[in-house]
Write an enzyme that holds these catalytic residues in place. Sequence first.
Site, PDB file in Angstrom:
ATOM      1  N   GLU A   9      41.148  54.937  42.637  1.00  0.00           N
ATOM      2  CA  GLU A   9      40.300  54.129  43.517  1.00  0.00           C
ATOM      3  C   GLU A   9      40.705  54.198  44.986  1.00  0.00           C
ATOM      4  O   GLU A   9      39.845  54.132  45.871  1.00  0.00           O
ATOM      5  CB  GLU A   9      40.306  52.672  43.051  1.00  0.00           C
ATOM      6  CG  GLU A   9      39.462  52.390  41.824  1.00  0.00           C
ATOM      7  CD  GLU A   9      40.197  52.627  40.513  1.00  0.00           C
ATOM      8  OE1 GLU A   9      39.686  52.195  39.465  1.00  0.00           O
ATOM      9  OE2 GLU A   9      41.292  53.241  40.543  1.00  0.00           O
ATOM     10  N   GLU A  67      41.485  51.554  33.086  1.00  0.00           N
ATOM     11  CA  GLU A  67      41.691  50.106  33.015  1.00  0.00           C
ATOM     12  C   GLU A  67      41.325  49.589  31.624  1.00  0.00           C
ATOM     13  O   GLU A  67      41.987  48.694  31.090  1.00  0.00           O
ATOM     14  CB  GLU A  67      40.857  49.414  34.092  1.00  0.00           C
ATOM     15  CG  GLU A  67      41.419  49.643  35.495  1.00  0.00           C
ATOM     16  CD  GLU A  67      40.620  48.955  36.575  1.00  0.00           C
ATOM     17  OE1 GLU A  67      41.132  47.983  37.159  1.00  0.00           O
ATOM     18  OE2 GLU A  67      39.483  49.381  36.844  1.00  0.00           O
TER      19      GLU A  67
END
Length: 687
Positions: free
Chosen positions: A137, A115
């Site tokens: 995730e 990210e």
Amino acid sequence: MTIHFERDDEGIVTLTLDMPGSANVMNAEYHRLMGEAVARLEAEREGITGVVLTSAKKTFFAGGDLNVLVRITPDNAAEALGFLEDIKGQLRRLERLGRPVVAAINGSALGGGFEIALACHHRVALDDDRIRIGLPEATLGLLPGAGGVTRLVRLLGVQPALPLLMEGRQLRPARALQAGMVHELAATREELVAKARAWIRANPEPVQPWDGPGYAVPDVRVGDPNLYGLLAAAPAVLRKKTHGVFPAPERILAAAVEGALVDFDTALVVEARYFVELVTGQVAKNMINTFWFQLNGITAGGSRPAGVERTAVTRVGVLGAGMMGSGIAEVSAKAGIEVVLKDVTLEAARRGAGGTPGITPTDSDADLAGCDLVIEAVFEDRELKHRVLPAAEASALPDAVIASNTSTLPITGLASAVSDPTRFIGLHFFSPVPRMRLVEIIRGEKTSDETLARAFDYVIRIGKTPIVVNDSRGFYTSRTFGTYVTEAVSMVAEGVAPALVENVARRAGMAVGPLAVSDEVTLTLPLRIRDQTLADDPANAGALGDHPAFAVLEELVAGGRTGKAGGAGFYEYPEGGRKFLWPGLRRWAGADAGVTERDVEDRLLFIQSLETIRCLDEGVLTSVGDANVGSVLGFGFAPWSGGTVQFVNSYGLREFVERADYLADTYGERFRPPTSLRERAARGEAY
């Protein structure tokens, strides 16, 4: 430790992430240091021509601090959301600095690490197959909450991004380049930095695509009827896969689609709210506990004897070139270990080797000379194993570890076939071996610490996850998995519709329906296990003889329905067609069996958890982590639950005991909770 800030004569700043500990993680310290770094970049912007973001660690960035995330609850969710907004605000300021920012990815960039990289204008990755890039995730019950969903969707489009997000794929650098997640690869660390700096020089005023005028998500066009049809069907298609027990993929889909239809900053808000919903939920806590903390503890050697030097197997002999033996040989050879694959005939051994480099097929025990590990993988028959083991031991090195791949036969008894039972151990692989991650290591009564440590090191070497259990019939996995199968067959005997049993099992999150998996392992296997158990321990005659499942299995086998390999079992297997439940199962159907769907589900899940607790009580299992990880990776227990023991914890021990007593009163004493569980529930003490 800090984020190092170095500016050279060209005005290029290198930010080197060097957080405390072995890896960079997104925690309060990172928040403070990144905030300081971004503020300094903004303050000194006029003297800066670009920024290279890299890492001082072996990995680029490991992601969010799960020790922090697992403690987020509805009570402190607002505080967590504020922290997350600050993190995203820093990355937003970085990408809108007005100067080129390049991520020089010198190690794995996963989760929060990727990210951060996505917030850079350009990404250059080191071309090393050990590196993984992605947003995993979902495998922990979460979604990327620091802008990962929003940016990846805008970078690639909704349809290309969704599989990467919902499946949590981790890609090698070359594959990440192909997918559009990185822009360039570099052969060396020097070239990595050089390419980053070259891009800065060539692009003095870059703008992120989503910040440009008139930007639209690549595959989202308002008014496109094809798009709306696809998006309308997507939730139903996803629900068919998740059965509603895995909330993360569903929330990822929602965040991706809803975010694509609004501006960038609003999309970040949408993403954050779904993230908080997931991180405060029980499923994420279950999955983080098992697939992060407990799994990492296992692979770090939590069950390996302390004080024993690490070893490396150099030559392994595998006895039996059938499906299991050939699979063991294949994974060993691919790990760089020399393999000798022996069978009764050279032709059979060659067929099992399948031309895999590093495997030598043979029909002679003499070729096992020099082996420091021998793994017996012949048919599940004690007499046969007792015949092949002594000859193999005699040919191998004098100190070789001798192992059996038995799935049910006690290791201590099999050890009597070799001259030194301290060197004998169980290595229970799962089928198909190349795909299944678990190996159950079984320690016999006389197995030495050195033997256990050498077996553990071998399992890690071939890329599998080892759990360690003590000897008993069926050990942990086969014993517990057997309860799942027999409970399902019992319900068929009671008149419950077989399709209902199968569908409820899959809806509960089990990997495969119990009747389908019965066909896979053969219907004769549980009968053979029962017969062998009764021969060895006649005291079990009552419990086994009275179990309603065996009468059904005996009748099916007597009618020639032995399972998939035999062409017929609970299912029919038409040539060239899809399998379907055998209509003849109506023989046991009742107009109203009186078993609710909830009872079907709880019987299938509770019976496995109760058997696991008995294994803990008896010392077959010595750690809760081995129980949870082994149940999911070994026999497909519902991953959303975190495993058989975590299922009890999350259900609530008092509530679990109460429900189990109801099941025992209604369906049989096999559901009666053991005393240890009652006492623990009374103390309010989770496992």
